[in-house]
Each structure stands twice: as structure tokens, then as C-alpha cells.
Design a protein around this motif. Structure first.
Motif, PDB file in Angstrom:
ATOM      1  N   PRO A  95       0.822  -1.208   0.000  1.00  0.00           N
ATOM      2  CA  PRO A  95       0.000   0.000   0.000  1.00  0.00           C
ATOM      3  C   PRO A  95       0.857   1.260   0.000  1.00  0.00           C
ATOM      4  N   PHE A  96       0.345   2.321  -0.600  1.00  0.00           N
ATOM      5  CA  PHE A  96       0.992   3.633  -0.578  1.00  0.00           C
ATOM      6  C   PHE A  96      -0.089   4.679  -0.795  1.00  0.00           C
ATOM      7  N   GLN A  97       0.232   5.916  -0.452  1.00  0.00           N
ATOM      8  CA  GLN A  97      -0.772   6.980  -0.533  1.00  0.00           C
ATOM      9  C   GLN A  97      -0.620   7.885  -1.763  1.00  0.00           C
ATOM     10  N   MET A  98       0.562   7.916  -2.363  1.00  0.00           N
ATOM     11  CA  MET A  98       0.765   8.841  -3.482  1.00  0.00           C
ATOM     12  C   MET A  98       1.712   8.249  -4.505  1.00  0.00           C
ATOM     13  N   MET A  99       1.375   8.412  -5.791  1.00  0.00           N
ATOM     14  CA  MET A  99       2.281   8.068  -6.884  1.00  0.00           C
ATOM     15  C   MET A  99       2.463   9.314  -7.727  1.00  0.00           C
ATOM     16  N   ASN A 100       3.698   9.705  -7.938  1.00  0.00           N
ATOM     17  CA  ASN A 100       3.965  10.864  -8.789  1.00  0.00           C
ATOM     18  C   ASN A 100       5.346  10.707  -9.413  1.00  0.00           C
ATOM     19  N   GLY A 101       5.677  11.577 -10.359  1.00  0.00           N
ATOM     20  CA  GLY A 101       6.953  11.404 -11.032  1.00  0.00           C
ATOM     21  C   GLY A 101       7.524  12.669 -11.629  1.00  0.00           C
ATOM     22  N   PHE A 102       8.849  12.679 -11.735  1.00  0.00           N
ATOM     23  CA  PHE A 102       9.560  13.793 -12.360  1.00  0.00           C
ATOM     24  C   PHE A 102      10.534  13.252 -13.405  1.00  0.00           C
ATOM     25  N   LEU A 103      10.922  14.123 -14.288  1.00  0.00           N
ATOM     26  CA  LEU A 103      11.762  13.782 -15.432  1.00  0.00           C
ATOM     27  C   LEU A 103      12.997  14.667 -15.409  1.00  0.00           C
ATOM     28  N   TYR A 104      14.164  14.083 -15.693  1.00  0.00           N
ATOM     29  CA  TYR A 104      15.417  14.832 -15.650  1.00  0.00           C
ATOM     30  C   TYR A 104      16.122  14.745 -17.001  1.00  0.00           C
ATOM     31  N   SER A 111      16.015  10.396 -25.814  1.00  0.00           N
ATOM     32  CA  SER A 111      17.019  11.471 -25.770  1.00  0.00           C
ATOM     33  C   SER A 111      17.786  11.500 -24.457  1.00  0.00           C
ATOM     34  N   ASN A 112      17.979  10.337 -23.833  1.00  0.00           N
ATOM     35  CA  ASN A 112      18.744  10.208 -22.589  1.00  0.00           C
ATOM     36  C   ASN A 112      18.099  10.921 -21.402  1.00  0.00           C
ATOM     37  N   PHE A 113      16.800  11.184 -21.492  1.00  0.00           N
ATOM     38  CA  PHE A 113      16.075  11.672 -20.326  1.00  0.00           C
ATOM     39  C   PHE A 113      15.838  10.496 -19.387  1.00  0.00           C
ATOM     40  N   VAL A 114      15.795  10.788 -18.087  1.00  0.00           N
ATOM     41  CA  VAL A 114      15.538   9.762 -17.079  1.00  0.00           C
ATOM     42  C   VAL A 114      14.360  10.210 -16.220  1.00  0.00           C
ATOM     43  N   GLY A 115      13.395   9.317 -16.054  1.00  0.00           N
ATOM     44  CA  GLY A 115      12.259   9.609 -15.197  1.00  0.00           C
ATOM     45  C   GLY A 115      12.340   8.822 -13.909  1.00  0.00           C
ATOM     46  N   VAL A 116      11.744   9.358 -12.856  1.00  0.00           N
ATOM     47  CA  VAL A 116      11.600   8.619 -11.606  1.00  0.00           C
ATOM     48  C   VAL A 116      10.127   8.646 -11.220  1.00  0.00           C
ATOM     49  N   LEU A 117       9.514   7.479 -11.190  1.00  0.00           N
ATOM     50  CA  LEU A 117       8.122   7.342 -10.765  1.00  0.00           C
ATOM     51  C   LEU A 117       8.143   6.908  -9.306  1.00  0.00           C
ATOM     52  N   SER A 118       7.640   7.782  -8.431  1.00  0.00           N
ATOM     53  CA  SER A 118       7.755   7.566  -6.998  1.00  0.00           C
ATOM     54  C   SER A 118       6.472   7.043  -6.372  1.00  0.00           C
ATOM     55  N   LEU A 119       6.647   6.175  -5.376  1.00  0.00           N
ATOM     56  CA  LEU A 119       5.555   5.753  -4.510  1.00  0.00           C
ATOM     57  C   LEU A 119       5.880   6.274  -3.119  1.00  0.00           C
TER      58      LEU A 119
END
Length: 260
Positions: free
Chosen positions: A46-55, A140-148
Motif C-alpha cells: 500500500p501507498f498513498q501517493m504516486m507521482n513522477g519527475f523527469l530529468y 534522448s537520454n532523459f531519465v524519469g523517476v516514478l515515486s511511490l
């Protein structure tokens, strides 16, 4: 960040897990995909939030997936993208090595991370108590992180939770990469983005800027000394000189000076 609590979550049956993955795979490319993926992941923990950023390769940060965040968007998203991301242990981790498929905040955070202004403004304000991230390698060598994230009074991810999530990371990342590989409007955002945020000041030497950056990221004097191969006393001298040059007396003032 204290040790994890024991988890009561059970590993889902093979047919239930396959059905949830099938639903997520079928939703790739649609607005339903994040919810379908989140539903599958909640079978594991279980988790309360899923969100993500891209670098980007040049060090900028962009919004990957924050559609569910509304009330606290100014803290979780806007302030982060305005420059606070340079203090994020996840940002450092994927900039230095994006080969890991799953990263855990408490494994990466410096020893005094919970004492930083970044933690107070980003984590304490949003009540995030624990966070893991899936690393996505995009075009294009971008990296994303999808967080829980777990928030509020929720316990930390347990060792069992982390074991299940890490085992699922290859398929989770494969699905996420297929969905977000061509991030909508990324080319436009990249062209209009401001230069990547940097910790810099004309009065400070290169060594002093290194000290400032590590202080803001949450390294104690002993940790600073280890990272920079200096003695603790030398670190203390540099720190006093920085504060004197900038006419400040606290980390809060240091944070506002560089990242307000």
C-alpha cells in the motif's frame, strides 16, 4: 528516517497479479495507464501517493506525472521544479547512475537529511514519511523517476514491501518506459526551460560552493569530511567562512539565499 515496520501485505496470487499487469499493459498510451499501474502496485504494497519527475541530460527537471496532486501542488511540484530538485537524493542518484531500476530514499539520503530546510519544506509539509522510486530510461537520454510515497501516519515500507517492489521493478519500468518514452510536449518544454539550477555565488570559492551544496543536501560535518576527504575541523573552518562571507547564521538563511 527510521527502520521499516513489519508489513501485513501478502504477495498476490499469480492470476491476480497477471490480471493487474494485463490491465496496465492494455492501458499504455491512455490516461488510464497510471491508475492501472498504481492498482497493480498496491497489490504488492500500500501507498498513498504516486507521482513522477523527469530529468534531462543537462540537469533540468520536468513534470512526468503529477496529475493527482492538487492541494499541495505548489509545494510538491512547483517549488520542486523551480530549483529545489537539485537537493533531491533521487536527482543525485539518477544523475550519477541510472542503471538501478528501483531506488529507496532512506538508502540514499545523507545522514542529516531530516534536518535540512529541503526536508522541512518538501517532506514535512507534504507529510511524506517514506518514498521509493522506479527509474525510467526515456528518449534522448532523459531519465524519469516514478515515486511511490507513504504519508501521514502510514508506516515505512517494510523489508518485505521493498523485496516485492524490487522484484517487480523490471516489469514496472518496462511498462512505464513504454507509456512515457515520448513525453508529450517535452521538446517544447526543453526549448523553453531555464538553465539548470546551480548552487553558485560570486563571493564563494569552488570548495566553499561544494561545502554549501553538501550542507543543503543534508550532510553532517563528519559526512562532509568523508565525501571531500577533509578533516572535520577543516570543514568547520570552511563553514564558518561561508557564513561570514554571506553574513548569515543558519541553514534556513542559507537555503533562502540559494533556493528561495
Amino acid at each position: 528516517m527510521s527502520s521499516a515496520a513489519t508489513s501485513n501485505t501478502q504477495t498476490p496470487s499469480f492470476d491476480v497479479w497477471n490480471a493487474s499487469l494485463g490491465a496496465a499493459a492494455s492501458a499504455i498510451g491512455s490516461h488510464e495507464f497510471p491508475d492501472a499501474l498504481a492498482a497493480a502496485l498496491r497489490l504488492l504494497s500500500p501507498f498513498q501517493m504516486m507521482n513522477g519527475f523527469l530529468y534531462s541530460p543537462d540537469g533540468n527537471a520536468f513534470d512526468l506525472y503529477n496529475e493527482r496532486i492538487v492541494a499541495k501542488r505548489s509545494v510538491i511540484v512547483d517549488r520542486y521544479l523551480a530549483g529545489a530538485f537539485v537537493l533531491d537524493p533521487f536527482y543525485d542518484a539518477v544523475r550519477n547512475d541510472s542503471s538501478e531500476r528501483m531506488i529507496v530514499m532512506r538508502d540514499l539520503a545523507p545522514d542529516d537529511f531530516a534536518e535540512t530546510e529541503y526536508f522541512r519544506l518538501h517532506y514535512a509539509t507534504t507529510e511524506i514519511v517514506d518514498e521509493i522510486g522506479f527509474v525510467l530510461k526515456l528518449e534522448s537520454n532523459f531519465v524519469g523517476v516514478l515515486s511511490l510515497s507513504r504519508t501521514g501516519i502510514a508506516p515505512l515500507f517494510s523489508d518485505e514491501d521493498l523485496k516485492r517492489l524490487r522484484a517487480a521493478a523490471p516489469v514496472v519500468c518496462a511498462l512505464g518506459e513504454r507509456h512515457w518514452f515520448h513525453v508529450p510536449s517535452l521538446s517544447l518544454n526543453s526549448k523553453t526551460a531555464s538553465p539548470a539550477s546551480k548552487i553558485e555565488h560570486p563571493l564563494l570559492t569552488k570548495r566553499e560552493l561544494e561545502i554549501v551544496t553538501l550542507i543543503l543536501k543534508g550532510h553532517s560535518t563528519l559526512s562532509l569530511a568523508s565525501v571531500l576527504s577533509l578533516s572535520p575541523n577543516t570543514v568547520k573552518v570552511h563553514r564558518r567562512q561561508v557564513y561570514a562571507k554571506l553574513n548569515i547564521s543558519s541553514q534556513a538563511e542559507l537555503f533562502r539565499l540559494f533556493l528561495a
